[in-house]
Design an enzyme around this catalytic site. Structure first.
Site, PDB file in Angstrom:
ATOM      1  N   MET A   1       0.832  -1.202   0.000  1.00 41.57           N
ATOM      2  CA  MET A   1       0.000   0.000   0.000  1.00 41.57           C
ATOM      3  C   MET A   1       0.872   1.259   0.000  1.00 41.57           C
ATOM      4  O   MET A   1       0.379   2.358   0.277  1.00 41.57           O
ATOM      5  CB  MET A   1      -0.953   0.014   1.194  1.00 41.57           C
ATOM      6  CG  MET A   1      -2.043  -1.039   1.099  1.00 41.57           C
ATOM      7  SD  MET A   1      -3.567  -0.624   1.980  1.00 41.57           S
ATOM      8  CE  MET A   1      -2.969  -0.321   3.628  1.00 41.57           C
TER       9      MET A   1
ATOM     10  N   ASN B   1       4.070   3.924   1.034  1.00 43.99           N
ATOM     11  CA  ASN B   1       4.739   4.442   2.235  1.00 43.99           C
ATOM     12  C   ASN B   1       5.741   3.399   2.726  1.00 43.99           C
ATOM     13  O   ASN B   1       5.716   2.966   3.878  1.00 43.99           O
ATOM     14  CB  ASN B   1       3.724   4.793   3.315  1.00 43.99           C
ATOM     15  CG  ASN B   1       4.336   5.626   4.423  1.00 43.99           C
ATOM     16  OD1 ASN B   1       5.259   6.393   4.200  1.00 43.99           O
ATOM     17  ND2 ASN B   1       3.826   5.468   5.631  1.00 43.99           N
ATOM     18  N   LEU B   2       6.632   3.006   1.847  1.00 44.14           N
ATOM     19  CA  LEU B   2       7.464   1.823   2.041  1.00 44.14           C
ATOM     20  C   LEU B   2       8.513   2.022   3.129  1.00 44.14           C
ATOM     21  O   LEU B   2       9.052   3.115   3.306  1.00 44.14           O
ATOM     22  CB  LEU B   2       8.157   1.454   0.729  1.00 44.14           C
ATOM     23  CG  LEU B   2       7.253   1.185  -0.475  1.00 44.14           C
ATOM     24  CD1 LEU B   2       8.081   0.716  -1.663  1.00 44.14           C
ATOM     25  CD2 LEU B   2       6.174   0.169  -0.147  1.00 44.14           C
TER      26      LEU B   2
ATOM     27  N   ASP C   1      11.727  -0.543   5.375  1.00 45.78           N
ATOM     28  CA  ASP C   1      12.697  -1.605   5.095  1.00 45.78           C
ATOM     29  C   ASP C   1      12.065  -2.995   5.070  1.00 45.78           C
ATOM     30  O   ASP C   1      12.596  -3.911   4.442  1.00 45.78           O
ATOM     31  CB  ASP C   1      13.825  -1.572   6.129  1.00 45.78           C
ATOM     32  CG  ASP C   1      14.774  -0.400   5.922  1.00 45.78           C
ATOM     33  OD1 ASP C   1      14.695   0.246   4.856  1.00 45.78           O
ATOM     34  OD2 ASP C   1      15.586  -0.127   6.824  1.00 45.78           O
TER      35      ASP C   1
ATOM     36  N   HIS D   1       9.211  -3.754   3.588  1.00 43.16           N
ATOM     37  CA  HIS D   1       8.795  -3.956   2.201  1.00 43.16           C
ATOM     38  C   HIS D   1       9.990  -4.293   1.320  1.00 43.16           C
ATOM     39  O   HIS D   1       9.919  -5.182   0.454  1.00 43.16           O
ATOM     40  CB  HIS D   1       8.119  -2.689   1.659  1.00 43.16           C
ATOM     41  CG  HIS D   1       6.842  -2.327   2.344  1.00 43.16           C
ATOM     42  ND1 HIS D   1       6.751  -1.239   3.179  1.00 43.16           N
ATOM     43  CD2 HIS D   1       5.613  -2.888   2.308  1.00 43.16           C
ATOM     44  CE1 HIS D   1       5.511  -1.141   3.620  1.00 43.16           C
ATOM     45  NE2 HIS D   1       4.793  -2.133   3.109  1.00 43.16           N
TER      46      HIS D   1
ATOM     47  N   GLY E   1       4.584 -10.251   4.233  1.00 40.54           N
ATOM     48  CA  GLY E   1       5.327 -10.204   5.476  1.00 40.54           C
ATOM     49  C   GLY E   1       4.636 -10.961   6.597  1.00 40.54           C
ATOM     50  O   GLY E   1       3.405 -10.975   6.697  1.00 40.54           O
ATOM     51  N   LYS E   2       5.432 -11.555   7.471  1.00 40.82           N
ATOM     52  CA  LYS E   2       4.897 -12.322   8.592  1.00 40.82           C
ATOM     53  C   LYS E   2       4.298 -11.422   9.663  1.00 40.82           C
ATOM     54  O   LYS E   2       3.525 -11.888  10.508  1.00 40.82           O
ATOM     55  CB  LYS E   2       6.002 -13.202   9.179  1.00 40.82           C
ATOM     56  CG  LYS E   2       5.499 -14.301  10.107  1.00 40.82           C
ATOM     57  CD  LYS E   2       6.630 -15.206  10.574  1.00 40.82           C
ATOM     58  CE  LYS E   2       7.075 -16.146   9.478  1.00 40.82           C
ATOM     59  NZ  LYS E   2       8.093 -17.119   9.965  1.00 40.82           N
ATOM     60  N   LYS E   3       4.602 -10.127   9.643  1.00 37.71           N
ATOM     61  CA  LYS E   3       3.995  -9.239  10.636  1.00 37.71           C
ATOM     62  C   LYS E   3       2.475  -9.294  10.554  1.00 37.71           C
ATOM     63  O   LYS E   3       1.778  -9.252  11.566  1.00 37.71           O
ATOM     64  CB  LYS E   3       4.470  -7.800  10.467  1.00 37.71           C
ATOM     65  CG  LYS E   3       3.953  -6.876  11.584  1.00 37.71           C
ATOM     66  CD  LYS E   3       4.442  -5.461  11.416  1.00 37.71           C
ATOM     67  CE  LYS E   3       3.641  -4.725  10.375  1.00 37.71           C
ATOM     68  NZ  LYS E   3       2.253  -4.418  10.872  1.00 37.71           N
TER      69      LYS E   3
ATOM     70  N   ARG F   1       2.392   2.621   9.608  1.00 37.51           N
ATOM     71  CA  ARG F   1       1.657   3.444  10.574  1.00 37.51           C
ATOM     72  C   ARG F   1       2.540   3.932  11.727  1.00 37.51           C
ATOM     73  O   ARG F   1       2.085   4.757  12.528  1.00 37.51           O
ATOM     74  CB  ARG F   1       0.447   2.678  11.107  1.00 37.51           C
ATOM     75  CG  ARG F   1      -0.671   2.542  10.052  1.00 37.51           C
ATOM     76  CD  ARG F   1      -1.936   1.935  10.646  1.00 37.51           C
ATOM     77  NE  ARG F   1      -3.065   2.067   9.744  1.00 37.51           N
ATOM     78  CZ  ARG F   1      -3.457   1.147   8.876  1.00 37.51           C
ATOM     79  NH1 ARG F   1      -2.773   0.006   8.786  1.00 37.51           N
ATOM     80  NH2 ARG F   1      -4.504   1.342   8.095  1.00 37.51           N
TER      81      ARG F   1
END
Length: 285
Positions: A26, A28-29, A31, A33, A148-150, A188
């Site tokens: 989405m 607003n990259l 590290d 990403h 990502g795993k987050k 965020r």
């Protein structure tokens, strides 16, 4: 690096270039990403990233209008990371007509945790991911896509989507990237004030403490988990957080622990609001 905005231009840019390695974002990259780009790049013939803020996954009171849109900076970072192609559609490009057909994930997985506190969120996620997969892989014979795993629950849902629709896409999952103090990287995080940023690491610390308690409980965890979770939530709330959940779940299906579940089978997950910023994190144990 090429930047395209329409489906026609995307497919023209993909034509004859093999199977893509795709990283949907989405924008607003950060590290995290870029780490996904690094993960995906060796697995495809060219690397594609998308940048699209998807209205369908925002609730009416959430931050769709204020979500940071930093396309020029994002493209610079993607170029430096070795990305070959950026797909940055407008809403009209990706949703040329009202999206009345939507993907409804299995409620057993999608209506708990994040889905409980953000009703309809995963319908929006699954719908846009299916559309992006159709756009990127529809004429290429498939490829790989990295997440990502987050966003732990999200990547499980996307795996199910690929399996049940028999899509020719291999899902890669990258480890959560963290700041030096342990805070999970997130777009965020930019919303946090200086004082909030210093406090924000407490979410990951709370999850680590809950993980230690869960492992110490051993065979008693299925009956003790609720009490451990309640204690963890109260401790974080005492620091001024508004806690949605801190919980111990099975990695495979995000259901509560069962007898025999132990190290290697569990994940602790949390979501809480600090000021106006809602943060999520998780830790496999």
């Amino acid at each position: 690096m090429q930047i395209v905005h329409t489906l026609t231009d995307l497919r023209a840019a993909l034509a004859g270039r093999g199977k893509p390695a795709f990283v949907p974002t989405m924008g607003n990259l950060h590290d995290g990403h870029l780490a996904l780009v690094e993960l995906a790049r060796p697995r495809g013939d060219l690397t594609v990233a998308s940048i699209f803020v998807n209205r369908l996954q925002f609730l009416p009171h959430e931050d769709f209008d204020s979500y940071p849109r930093t396309l020029e900076r994002d493209c610079e970072r993607l170029r430096a990371a070795g990305c070959d192609l950026v797909f940055a559609p407008s809403e009209r490009d990706l949703y040329p007509e009202p999206q009345t057909f939507k993907v409804q994930p299995d409620p057993a997985l999608a209506d708990i945790l994040e889905g409980q506190f953000r009703p309809g969120f995963f319908t929006g996620v699954a719908t846009v991911v299916l559309k992006l997969f159709a756009a990127v892989f529809g004429t290429t014979g498939g490829g790989v896509a990295a997440f990502g795993k987050k966003d732990y629950q999200q990547q499980l849902i996307i795996r199910q989507l690929v399996e049940q629709f028999m899509l020719p896409v291999e899902i890669l999952v990258g480890e959560t990237q963290r700041a030096e103090d342990g805070l999970a990287l997130s777009s965020r995080n930019a919303y946090l004030s200086e004082a909030e940023r210093a406090e924000a690491v407490q979410l990951s610390l709370a999850l680590r403490a809950l993980a230690r308690d869960a492992l110490a409980a051993a065979e008693g965890l299925p009956t003790q988990a609720a009490a451990l979770e309640q204690r963890a939530m109260q401790a974080l709330a005492a620091r001024g957080w508004q806690v949605d959940y801190l919980t111990v779940r099975r990695r495979i299906d995000l259901q509560p622990p069962r007898p025999g579940d132990g190290s290697g089978a569990l994940v602790v997950l949390g979501a809480a609001r600090l000021g106006r910023t809602r943060l999520i994190d998780n830790l496999e144990i």
